[in-house]
Design a protein around this motif. Structure first.
Motif, PDB file in Angstrom:
ATOM      1  N   ARG A 188     -32.347  58.974 112.646  1.00  0.00           N
ATOM      2  CA  ARG A 188     -32.207  60.402 112.958  1.00  0.00           C
ATOM      3  C   ARG A 188     -33.560  61.056 113.252  1.00  0.00           C
ATOM      4  NH1 ARG A 188     -31.051  63.539 107.192  1.00  0.00           N
ATOM      5  NH2 ARG A 188     -32.474  62.297 105.970  1.00  0.00           N
ATOM      6  N   HIS A 234     -33.184  71.073 115.753  1.00  0.00           N
ATOM      7  CA  HIS A 234     -32.954  71.700 114.441  1.00  0.00           C
ATOM      8  C   HIS A 234     -34.322  72.072 113.872  1.00  0.00           C
ATOM      9  CE1 HIS A 234     -31.630  72.587 110.465  1.00  0.00           C
ATOM     10  NE2 HIS A 234     -32.102  71.472 109.932  1.00  0.00           N
ATOM     11  N   ALA A 269     -33.928  66.706 112.355  1.00  0.00           N
ATOM     12  CA  ALA A 269     -32.998  65.573 112.322  1.00  0.00           C
ATOM     13  C   ALA A 269     -32.034  65.602 113.504  1.00  0.00           C
ATOM     14  CB  ALA A 269     -32.211  65.590 111.019  1.00  0.00           C
ATOM     15  N   THR A 289     -28.621  65.308 114.676  1.00  0.00           N
ATOM     16  CA  THR A 289     -27.230  65.361 114.212  1.00  0.00           C
ATOM     17  C   THR A 289     -26.369  65.615 115.447  1.00  0.00           C
ATOM     18  OG1 THR A 289     -27.087  67.757 113.884  1.00  0.00           O
ATOM     19  CG2 THR A 289     -27.999  66.464 112.045  1.00  0.00           C
ATOM     20  N   VAL A 296     -25.067  69.398 111.619  1.00  0.00           N
ATOM     21  CA  VAL A 296     -26.218  69.929 110.893  1.00  0.00           C
ATOM     22  C   VAL A 296     -25.739  70.900 109.806  1.00  0.00           C
ATOM     23  CG1 VAL A 296     -26.693  71.991 112.331  1.00  0.00           C
ATOM     24  CG2 VAL A 296     -28.590  70.721 111.342  1.00  0.00           C
ATOM     25  N   LYS A 334     -35.217  72.917 105.210  1.00  0.00           N
ATOM     26  CA  LYS A 334     -34.071  72.802 104.294  1.00  0.00           C
ATOM     27  C   LYS A 334     -34.091  73.828 103.145  1.00  0.00           C
ATOM     28  CE  LYS A 334     -32.479  69.155 101.263  1.00  0.00           C
ATOM     29  NZ  LYS A 334     -31.860  67.877 101.333  1.00  0.00           N
ATOM     30  N   GLU A 390     -27.184  65.560 103.384  1.00  0.00           N
ATOM     31  CA  GLU A 390     -27.951  66.287 104.410  1.00  0.00           C
ATOM     32  C   GLU A 390     -27.222  66.464 105.742  1.00  0.00           C
ATOM     33  OE1 GLU A 390     -31.885  64.312 104.290  1.00  0.00           O
ATOM     34  OE2 GLU A 390     -32.478  65.900 102.900  1.00  0.00           O
ATOM     35  N   SER A 391     -25.906  66.490 105.696  1.00  0.00           N
ATOM     36  CA  SER A 391     -25.142  66.868 106.891  1.00  0.00           C
ATOM     37  C   SER A 391     -23.683  67.091 106.494  1.00  0.00           C
ATOM     38  CB  SER A 391     -25.172  65.767 107.961  1.00  0.00           C
ATOM     39  OG  SER A 391     -24.263  64.728 107.629  1.00  0.00           O
ATOM     40  N   TRP A 401     -27.874  59.152 108.423  1.00  0.00           N
ATOM     41  CA  TRP A 401     -29.332  59.044 108.534  1.00  0.00           C
ATOM     42  C   TRP A 401     -29.718  57.902 109.476  1.00  0.00           C
ATOM     43  CZ3 TRP A 401     -31.911  59.882 103.030  1.00  0.00           C
ATOM     44  CH2 TRP A 401     -31.357  61.017 102.426  1.00  0.00           C
ATOM     45  N   SER A 404     -29.836  69.984 106.105  1.00  0.00           N
ATOM     46  CA  SER A 404     -30.362  68.927 106.983  1.00  0.00           C
ATOM     47  C   SER A 404     -31.861  69.123 107.137  1.00  0.00           C
ATOM     48  CB  SER A 404     -29.698  68.994 108.369  1.00  0.00           C
ATOM     49  OG  SER A 404     -28.313  68.799 108.259  1.00  0.00           O
TER      50      SER A 404
END
Ligand SMILES: Cc1ncc(C[n+]2csc(CCOP(=O)(O)OP(=O)(O)O)c2C)c(N)n1
Ligand code: SF4
Ligand SMILES: [Mg+2]
Length: 343
Positions: A299, A184, A169, A171, A161, A188, A152-153, A242, A165
């Motif tokens: 996060r 963000h 979150a 990032t 991101v 997703k 997820e990144s 995370w 992501s």
């Protein structure tokens, strides 16, 4: 010149492991990697190649699973392994499969089933390499598996991101600020659903999570047995990106399933099968609220009640409003609305 052999383009028949005690003891991804403590993606590599066995070639696009696994003069890979450019896991899978087929056809190498697996991260696969993966999944004459490990990144370059992501979150590209808390704001991508719905001749698409190791390995074995190109999406908790205690990796994987955030399923020849706790949810088991899953991760530490409620509502929508829960998001308009052209 060697005489041409009959190359069948055969796949290996990899029967499912019937329980953890039946899993083979040999390892093909061993010590010598430098991933973070608790890295689930490293476990995914280990299980993936344990499932496929020794007659496997692994291709890997740039990212943590390239960089941390091939630090100068060291590698945990026991099987042949090759790095490929960040966006090119699709091309690497197809090209390797085609190359093997040509060499076998010309009699330059023995004609035998060899598994070809290309892995990619979410940045390399779901963003940058989406076109190449899509193209590969249309070439039914080549046997290969593309496994997307989704942490997820863009983790390797310090947690930027990606299109995968999760909403809100923190990032390095979306740090919460005093003026704007949620930087963000996109939901997703639905990667496995997109691959399954959009590639009519791809026979196998599945989602996995290493918290359910035997199921995960059996999906890899099915993908490599069925013939043609296949795609697997793995959700991989990442302690660094995370921001949680590494000992929670397994638990977070389970929570991702129990909350319904990440459904486990496979689509084989157009037929959908849900797995494990996802299946139970489909059959009526209540989903866990997303709160615990989110608040265990740094996060999401900036989330307010409003943010938690938004996240929960989006997951509820996936289960209560999607045409095929957790998989296909379209909704049919009812006949009256459709006739009026209304939305
Ligand atoms: C074409 C290209 N652009 C940028 C980079 C720099 N880069 C290397 S690894 C990486 C992150 C990849 O993210 P992902 O695919 O999600 O894998 P992860 O690092 O998360 O394991 C980036 C941006 C690169 N190697 N090649
Ligand atoms: S940053 Fe995440 S994916 Fe990368 S090695 Fe560390 S735990 Fe694994
Ligand atoms: Mg990533």
């Amino acid at each position: 010149m060697a005489e041409a052999t009959t190359f069948t383009n055969a796949t290996q028949i990899l029967e499912p492991f019937r329980g953890i005690k039946k899993v083979t003891i040999e390892e093909y991804f061993t010590s010598g990697h430098r991933t973070c403590q608790g890295c689930e993606s490293a476990l995914v590599m280990k299980l993936m190649v344990k499932a496929s066995g020794p007659r496997t070639i692994v291709l890997g696009s740039t990212g943590c699973m390239y960089v941390a696994n091939t630090t100068y003069y060291t590698t945990p890979w026991v099987v042949p392994w090759m790095h490929t450019q960040l966006g090119s896991s699709g091309a690497a899978a197809l090209g390797t499969s085609a190359g093997l087929k040509a060499l076998m056809k010309k009699g330059k190498i023995k004609s035998e089933p060899i598994n070809v697996i290309a892995f990619c991260g979410d940045g390399g696969g779901a963003d940058m390499g989406l076109n190449g993966i899509s193209a590969t999944l249309t070439h039914k004459e080549y046997n290969c598996l593309i496994l997307l490990y989704d942490n997820e990144s863009y983790a390797n370059t310090d947690i930027q991101v990606s299109g995968m992501s999760p909403y809100g979150a923190n990032t390095t590209f979306s740090p919460p600020g005093k003026v704007k808390r949620i930087m963000h704001t996109r939901w997703k991508k639905n990667m496995a659903g997109m691959m399954a719905a959009g590639h009519p001749e791809c026979r196998y698409v599945a989602t996995v999570c290493a918290s359910y190791a035997v199921e995960m390995m059996n999906k890899v074995r099915r993908a490599l047995t069925i013939g043609g190109p296949a795609f697997i999406h793995s959700l991989d908790p990442c302690p660094k990106g995370w921001d949680y205690d590494p000992m929670l990796s397994h638990e977070l994987g389970e929570l991702a399933i129990e909350t319904g955030i990440f459904p486990l399923y496979e689509v084989e020849d157009g037929e959908l099968r849900y797995y494990g706790k996802t299946k139970a949810i489909v059959e009526g088991r209540p989903r866990q609220p997303v709160r615990e899953y989110l608040l265990k991760q740094g996060r999401f530490a900036h989330f307010t009640e409003e943010d938690l409620a938004y996240f929960q509502a989006k997951v509820d929508e996936m289960w209560n409003k999607w045409e095929v829960p957790g998989v296909v998001p379209f909704r049919r308009l009812n006949a009256a609305k459709a006739a009026l052209g209304s939305k």
